[in-house]
Scaffold this active site. Structure first.
Site, PDB file in Angstrom:
ATOM      1  N   LYS C 120      32.208  35.975  32.387  1.00 54.56           N
ATOM      2  CA  LYS C 120      33.424  35.220  32.686  1.00 54.56           C
ATOM      3  C   LYS C 120      33.213  33.712  32.636  1.00 54.56           C
ATOM      4  O   LYS C 120      34.113  32.974  32.265  1.00 54.56           O
ATOM      5  CB  LYS C 120      34.032  35.659  34.018  1.00 54.56           C
ATOM      6  CG  LYS C 120      33.146  35.551  35.208  1.00 54.56           C
ATOM      7  CD  LYS C 120      33.852  36.144  36.425  1.00 54.56           C
ATOM      8  CE  LYS C 120      32.867  36.218  37.577  1.00 54.56           C
ATOM      9  NZ  LYS C 120      33.179  37.223  38.544  1.00 54.56           N
ATOM     10  N   GLU C 214      37.783  28.566  42.564  1.00 49.81           N
ATOM     11  CA  GLU C 214      38.965  28.543  41.722  1.00 49.81           C
ATOM     12  C   GLU C 214      40.217  28.502  42.575  1.00 49.81           C
ATOM     13  O   GLU C 214      40.199  28.906  43.735  1.00 49.81           O
ATOM     14  CB  GLU C 214      39.032  29.828  40.880  1.00 49.81           C
ATOM     15  CG  GLU C 214      38.235  29.786  39.627  1.00 49.81           C
ATOM     16  CD  GLU C 214      38.363  31.076  38.842  1.00 49.81           C
ATOM     17  OE1 GLU C 214      37.790  31.134  37.772  1.00 49.81           O
ATOM     18  OE2 GLU C 214      39.039  32.013  39.309  1.00 49.81           O
ATOM     19  N   ARG C 316      37.626  45.452  23.874  1.00 49.37           N
ATOM     20  CA  ARG C 316      37.727  46.897  23.618  1.00 49.37           C
ATOM     21  C   ARG C 316      39.170  47.232  23.292  1.00 49.37           C
ATOM     22  O   ARG C 316      40.063  46.397  23.447  1.00 49.37           O
ATOM     23  CB  ARG C 316      37.307  47.669  24.866  1.00 49.37           C
ATOM     24  CG  ARG C 316      38.147  47.305  26.085  1.00 49.37           C
ATOM     25  CD  ARG C 316      38.145  48.349  27.156  1.00 49.37           C
ATOM     26  NE  ARG C 316      39.284  48.155  28.031  1.00 49.37           N
ATOM     27  CZ  ARG C 316      39.250  47.535  29.201  1.00 49.37           C
ATOM     28  NH1 ARG C 316      38.115  47.044  29.642  1.00 49.37           N
ATOM     29  NH2 ARG C 316      40.338  47.395  29.917  1.00 49.37           N
TER      30      ARG C 316
END
Lengths: 749, 216, 473
Positions: C120, C214, C316
């Site tokens: 990430k 964050e 995916r």
């Protein structure tokens, strides 16, 4: 009836001989047996006219044959003599050599370890009419003529701890120590304090013991013997043996036997000869100072003359040790010369055995230097004379330089800067107090507006200096190039899935991702992934392992090992940096003959310790794996135990930081001496640490041990090591260790 | 109290179990040279450190993995026609005829005499971490459970919920589930022995030890 | 495309069924796997009925790569399709598949791409370097307490400036994942204690003290951009957006709608069309930058006032791929994203550009799951006895359940996700989709019983309640 006792004695002598020479000299034995039976029957029937004469002549025949066989004694026969229950034991010596004694380490089975006997004893000497009782601390193994509870003289760790304690007592009291080595080896039990750990502590203790120590060897079995034998003078009984391993153990290794198999008696006999374990051999090597001659076919408790010669020799040895360090140097030689005369009775002469403070230091220095010099020339040093001279000179110069830098300049500078810092701190406080009202005023009037938070700051790309990430290794094992799956040994317990070798041996650093089991990795892995890139510079790389005993087949095996590993011996020494910190590093590589330690490895280790001391660097040893002392070098290998420990002690006492890291399997002599004595020892996870490996324990004691007996966590719980490290974190942990155990000042006191 | 004698008689009437040996995973099978009728050993040694007799090797991804007998017995059926072929996981490769050992008889009887705590639903079960540690270090019998105690973690559908123990207070005498294996609803998880019955239970065990003779 | 490929389907259930069907459509052979627990699943049945020789193997676990690869070798497979879940985003599996001595094609992005976008921090930094908006906060692990506190303070101030009434800051372990090691901070003065707690947790769990700080964004729309690209990595094409805001507790998606917003029938307080354009543009830019070479999804948060932030990239095929496919047309033709994935995965060029992709109508996907919405969506376990629905041209059902009757019920295996079926409904506009959706749900029959004779519980009621809420803010 009246002759029974003499006949009985003769038949005991015969059965003793039969024990010593099993299936050998059969003719002599049967001749003696026949004669003895004839005489006995004759006396019983009354057919012998003069029994006394008959017995005397038979005694003469016995003596004649004993003398004949004495000349034919093989090394293995001597081993059998030493092991015989009738051999003199320490209690006999205490009774007959000393004038009075008190056992202080417990009595009979009422002691923590009946195999280790401690006594305070004294020797009475006269000068003219004056009588002197000279106290000594007697420490030694007791075999007790085969008493079961004595464990054959194999001391348990707590027995060795007891010995260590009383050595300290002797040091406090300033009396000499007489150490009698009567052990087939240490008991490999790993309960606290741990066999290897305690032997290492003993050796470390003796390396700096400030009283005269005289060791007398009868049976010197490897590590167990070293635990009490780092002495100023080492004497040995003429029929004794001093060896790295029992001949049976050597034969089991040489014959590559599996558990439970027995080797042939010829092989054992040959190994005993190849190991060069007799007194004469060891005197020749320089590991024994003097031999005490025993009666024919070995000393038994009724050889009173032998006890007298022991007494003379231990007194002489103690006197020599004392005189060699006492008083002005010029007089010492003269005093020593006086002792050399074998004819004088030392009981009628008196030498004080206590030493002044300075003499004690000289004693320790002398002992240390003596051990450091041992086993020179039993390996290929590989250096030309020119290189030797230049090396010596550069060592001397750097010694001078470092002395100037550290002892004079740095210590002075430090005290100056300390004083300055303190003054500055005082000044700051003063300033703060003085300006306090002004600051109060300013803060009341002048509220600084908060700076506006910028969106930029929170949403734009920031600077990030990425340091080395996990899974990104400098050195990658060749095992990572095979396409195959590997099963974790703990998979049944933890349900670990098979790992793909290229993942396991590269990114995962050989660590199972499920249970954390550490698969063994090559020694290069840690070497290249732990130290700073390109900071390594090897030294003494030309030193090469030799074959000092000319052990059959060893030269070829060494050549194969050299070819396979590209190493000249199992020890690699280099200087390197850990996150910028300079250190001297020694690596014991398990790839070269199982990481076994012989004279060459010892020499490199000692040189590395010396270099670290000279340069004031921390000394890190990475033991990738060691099987113990290289048995094919015999006592040349064993002597590395005290020798390297002395080097370590000198380094540590000079203020160095000595740190040991174990990986894979580490057993035997090195762990029980120069590795195990470190104050800071760490292990890589899944490593095994111990005195004797599981197979050896089964062979020597018959005991089965649990599979995790030597696991590093057991060693941690026992207090042998200080921590268990994940392989991937070694670099960080090592840095942390250097920071917390060393310090800002170059890891130097 | 339960009738140990008759229970023992009924076990004695049928002292064998037949246990299939299945391929634990896929791969190419090679038999290890044992034959039908051979006697095989399970893991033995004081710490079960010696693995059982190897029946076959199944090589998967260049990794030869042994398939060993999990208990002692006689090989009754050996599917040798599979030699060298690829087998799927769970394929039966042999059948072992196993004579019940003393311990197993004890377990059968204990199962009838202990207070069982059963799985409420099919799931994987774990002890809560505290208990798990204790069980792993000093054995299950060191753990005493009380009614209302949070004892298990039920893991199912990737979700974990705690399970509270209900039943008599006592020590965990037997553990019937294994880590990472599903337990069917209604199967026993643990057998608890109330403290006042320990003597009784031990008496039963002693009787079995005396009465049950292990055939070879 | 060469037709002599054989695809190992390294998955189960619904996705395995769909991959099998896609393979047959493309004329490819396949090999399927199952475990003993899962032997009554529909994918086993389908493989048995339609597969060629060596097309079905029993393995010990879907999680064991060794089992899958040994089956691949025995069956002669040349490619592996990981589906979703299991090995789909495991770069090590992808690397092993392609670098082993008998290499196979991994039908998914190349392992380097998976590794880069699976992290990430990496993703966030890549986004920022391209000017793609990400959630305000740090984009690298922070190790220093003072620095962490400074970032937190700035974040609080920033939110106040933005007019957020109750600002929140999120502290998470940078090495963590899956919701572990994350905590909210409401009050800046409490920050330090939370920070230390997370840092210590991270140290214990991951041996890495780094934390991320964050802004915590509440009440947002969860949008996704579907990307498809071929092995060249140069020509990514998007297949529109999806809105996955209707979720159960624990952020599990239940209803997905395509497109992401529908400005034609719903009023938004911001320029919704512009937002959709922005996020697709950003996703394509990033895909081009990393050379993205298969299907993937860019997940976005869109705040109430229309600010999009990139959340993460899923490398995916996703469960909800069908809903994007339902509204997308390539040169006017319907499209199957799984078939597209296999086609480009095996190396065929995409063959069309963004201009050829058009969109038509609105699609919705319902996930039909045996679970109890009133009890925190806990899965229901038992036997399903009846499962039927009315067939419509606008409906496509994806299920791995075999045909059922009370005599032959299907026992839900406890090992896996409890999904039973996916229903995809298409309509020409939002209203029609809502009507059709309600119609479908009304006629759905789903009955079963568990061991205690309790009736089956499902999320159908929850789906009905939320149908009206679709695409509304």
């Amino acid at each position: 009836m009246e002759w029974d006792k003499q006949l009985q004695q003769l038949s005991e002598r015969l059965s003793y001989m039969r024990d010593i020479f099993p299936e050998k000299h059969v003719e002599d034995m049967s001749l003696l047996g026949l004669q003895l039976d004839e005489l006995r029957q004759g006396i019983a029937r009354g057919t012998v006219k003069d029994p006394r004469e008959g017995i005397e002549s038979l005694e003469n025949l016995f003596f004649f044959i004993e003398c004949k066989l004495e000349d034919k004694l093989t090394p293995m026969d001597k081993v059998r003599i030493v092991r015989h229950p009738q051999r003199v034991c320490l209690r006999d010596i205490l009774e007959n050599v000393y004038d009075n004694y008190t056992e202080i380490g417990g009595q009979d089975e009422h002691t923590n370890d009946p195999a280790m006997l401690i006594a305070r004893a004294y020797i009475t000497r006269r000068r003219g009419k004056k009588v002197y009782n000279q106290s000594v601390m007697v420490i030694g193994h007791e075999k007790g003529h085969g008493e079961e509870f004595r464990n054959g003289g194999s001391a348990k760790p707590w027995g060795n701890a007891k010995a260590q304690h009383y050595m300290q007592v002797a040091e406090t009291e300033g009396i000499p120590i007489h150490a009698y080595v009567f052990t087939p080896g240490g008991d490999p039990v790993e309960d606290y304090p741990g066999a290897a750990q305690q032997i290492a502590r003993n050796i470390y203790e003796m390396a700096g013991l400030e009283v005269p120590v005289v060791a007398i060897f009868s049976e010197g079995g490897s590590g167990g013997a070293e635990a009490i034998s780092l002495a100023d003078k080492r004497l040995m009984f003429s029929h004794g043996y001093y060896s790295v391993i029992s001949p049976e153990g050597a034969a089991a290794i040489e014959g590559r036997l599996k558990r439970g198999e027995r080797s042939s008696s010829e092989l054992i006999e040959r190994c005993a000869a190849d190991l060069h374990l007799t007194a004469d051999d060891n005197v020749r090597f320089g590991y024994i100072d003097r031999v005490i001659q025993e009666p024919v076919l070995g000393a038994r408790p009724y050889h009173f003359e032998f006890f007298r010669s022991i007494r003379q020799e231990v007194i002489r040895a103690t006197d020599e040790v004392v005189l060699s360090v006492r008083g002005p140097a010029s007089l010492r030689a003269m005093a020593l010369r006086g002792l050399r005369d074998r004819e004088i009775n030392l009981d009628d002469m008196y030498v004080r055995w206590n030493l002044s403070k300075k003499a004690r230091l000289r004693l320790v220095e002398k002992r240390q230097k003596h051990f450091l010099r041992l086993s020179e020339g039993t390996y290929f040093s590989g250096r030309s004379w020119w290189k030797r001279v230049t090396d010596e000179w550069s060592a001397k110069c750097s010694e001078m330089y470092n002395k100037l830098k550290h002892d004079l300049y740095l210590s002075k500078r430090r005290s100056v800067s300390n004083a300055l810092e303190e003054a500055n701190a005082e000044l700051d406080i003063l300033k703060y107090r003085l300006t306090a009202p002004w600051r109060r005023m300013r803060s009341a009037f002048n509220r600084t507006p908060k700076p506006l938070a910028t969106e930029e700051e929170l949403t734009a790309l920031s600077e990030w200096d990425r340091t080395q990430e996990r899974g990104d290794w400098t050195w990658v094992s060749p095992k990572a190039h095979e396409d195959r799956a590997v099963t974790c040994p703990n998979s049944a317990l933890h349900g670990c899935m098979d790992l793909w070798a290229p993942d396991l041996y590269n990114e995962f650093a050989g660590v199972c991702t499920t249970c954390g089991h550490h698969f063994p990795m090559e020694y290069q892995w840690l070497m290249f992934n732990c130290f700073d890139d390109g900071s390594m510079s090897e030294f003494n790389e030309e030193v090469q392992a030799g074959n000092p005993l000319a052990f059959p087949g060893m030269d070829e095996r060494l050549a194969t090992a050299r070819e396979k590993t590209g190493l000249r011996c199992a020890c690699i020494t280099f200087e390197a940096r850990v996150e910028g910190t300079q250190a001297v590093v020694a690596v014991l590589a398990g790839a070269f003959r199982g990481g076994s330690v012989g004279a060459a490895e010892g020499a490199k280790f000692v040189a590395a310790a010396e270099r670290a001391r000279r340069k004031r660097f921390p000394f890190i040893v990475y033991c990738h794996g060691t099987a113990g002392i290289r048995i094919q070098e015999g006592t040349h290998g064993v002597i590395q135990m005290p020798r390297c420990t002395v080097a370590v002690r000198r380094y540590v006492e000079a203020g160095g930081l000595y740190l040991v890291i174990y990986d894979t399997n580490s057993y035997g002599g090195p762990v029980a001496s120069f590795l195990g004595c470190a104050h800071y020892q760490f292990a890589i996870r899944s490593s095994n640490i111990g005195f004797a490996g599981p197979g050896v324990i089964k062979n020597t004691t018959g005991r089965d041990i649990p599979p995790d007996y030597h696991n590093c966590y057991q060693a941690l719980a026992r207090g042998h090591i200080q921590g268990v490290w994940d392989r991937r974190d070694v670099r960080t942990n090592l840095k942390q260790a250097l920071l917390t155990m060393g310090g800002r000042n170059l890891y130097y006191r | 109290m339960l009738d140990v004698t008759s229970l023992l008689e009924s076990i004695k009437a049928e002292p064998y179990t037949e246990m299939p040996v299945r391929a634990p995973h896929t791969g190419v099978i090679n038999f290890a040279g044992v034959r039908e009728g051979d006697r095989v050993m399970g893991p033995c040694g004081e710490w079960k450190e010696v693995p059982g007799t190897r029946i076959a090797t199944i090589t998967r991804e260049h990794n030869p993995k042994p398939v060993a007998a999990f208990d002692k017995g006689v090989i009754q059926v050996l599917n040798l026609e599979m030699e060298g072929h690829f087998v799927e996981a769970g394929t039966e490769i042999a059948v072992l005829r196993h004579y019940l050992s003393r311990d197993e008889v004890v377990r059968i009887i204990l199962r009838k005499s202990l207070q069982l705590f059963c799985a409420p639903e099919r799931a994987k079960y774990y002890f809560v971490p505290d208990v798990d540690k204790k069980v792993k270090i000093s054995g299950s019998r060191s753990v005493t459970v009380q009614d209302g105690m949070e004892l298990f973690i039920v893991s199912r559908m990737k979700r974990e919920v705690p399970l509270i123990y209900h039943g008599a207070e006592g020590v965990i005498y037997e553990v019937y589930f294994k880590q990472n294996e599903n337990v069917d609803a209604g199967s026993p998880l643990i057998g608890v022995c109330p403290p006042d019955q320990i003597a009784q239970i031990e008496d039963v065990i002693a009787r079995v030890q005396m009465d049950w003779t292990e055939a070879e | 495309m060469e037709n002599n490929h054989k695809v190992l389907i390294a998955n189960r259930g619904e996705i395995a069924v769909r991959i099998m069907k896609a393979c047959r459509k493309l004329g490819l052979e396949f090999v399927s796997v199952y475990t003993a627990e899962d032997s009554s699943s529909g994918h086993v049945r389908l493989a048995r009925e339609t597969g060629g020789p060596k097309s079905l193997y029993r393995i010990s676990s879907y999680h064991d790569a060794n089992e899958l690869l040994s089956v691949a070798d025995d069956a002669g497979a040349t490619a592996v399709h990981p589906g979703y879940g299991f090995f789909a985003e495991d770069f090590r599996f992808a690397r092993r598949v392609t670098e082993r001595s008998r290499p196979l094609i991994f039908i998914g992005p190349s392992w380097r791409v998976i590794r880069e976008l699976g992290d990430k921090i990496n993703t966030k930094r890549l986004a920022r370097s391209l000017g793609v908006p990400t959630v305000p906060g740090s984009d690298r692990p922070i190790y220093d307490e003072l620095e962490a506190e400074k970032v937190a303070r700035t974040l609080f101030d920033f939110q106040l400036q933005q007019g957020v009434a109750r600002p929140l800051v999120l502290v998470k372990a940078s090495a963590g994942g899956g919701g572990m090691g994350i905590e909210e901070v409401r009050d800046v003065d409490l920050f330090r204690s939370v920070y230390r707690r997370i840092r210590n947790y991270a140290m214990r769990q991951f041996k890495d003290e780094g934390v991320l700080i964050e802004q915590r964004i509440r009440d947002f729309n969860h949008l996704e951009v579907q990307i498809v690209s071929d092995r060249s990595g140069k020509n990514p094409v998007h297949f529109g957006t999806r809105n996955c805001s209707i979720q159960s507790t624990g952020l599990q998606k239940r209803v997905e709608v395509a497109p992401g917003f529908d400005p034609s029938s719903v009023h938004y307080d911001f320029d919704a069309a512009r937002v959709l354009e922005d996020i697709t543009g950003h996703a394509l830019a990033m895909a081009r930058k990393v050379g993205y070479d298969n299907v993937g999804t860019w997940e976005w948060i869109v705040t109430r006032d229309g600010h999009p932030y990139l959340m993460e990239v899923n490398t995916r095929i996703q469960v909800e791929n069908g809903v994007s496919a339902s509204i997308a047309r390539v040169n006017g033709e319907k499209v199957d994203l799984i078939a597209e994935q296999i086609r480009v995965g095996l190396g065929e060029p995409l063959g069309y550009t963004q201009e050829d992709v058009t969109f038509e109508g609105v699609g919705v996907e319902y996930r039909i799951i045996a679970e109890d919405p009133s009890a925190n969506f806990t899965p229901w376990v038992g036997n399903i006895e009846r499962f039927s629905w009315e067939e419509h041209p606008w409906l496509s059902m994806h299920t791995h359940l075999p045909p059922l009757s009370p005599e032959a019920p299907y026992a839900i295996p406890t090992e896996f996700d409890p999904n039973l079926a996916l229903a995809i409904i298409w309509g020409k506009d939002l209203n029609e989709v809502r009507e059709r959706g309600m119609d479908f749900l009304e006629h759905l029959v789903l009955e079963g019983r568990n061991g205690k004779s309790e009736g089956l519980k499902s999320d159908v009621e929850f789906l009905k309640q939320n149908t009206a809420r679709m695409l509304r803010f």
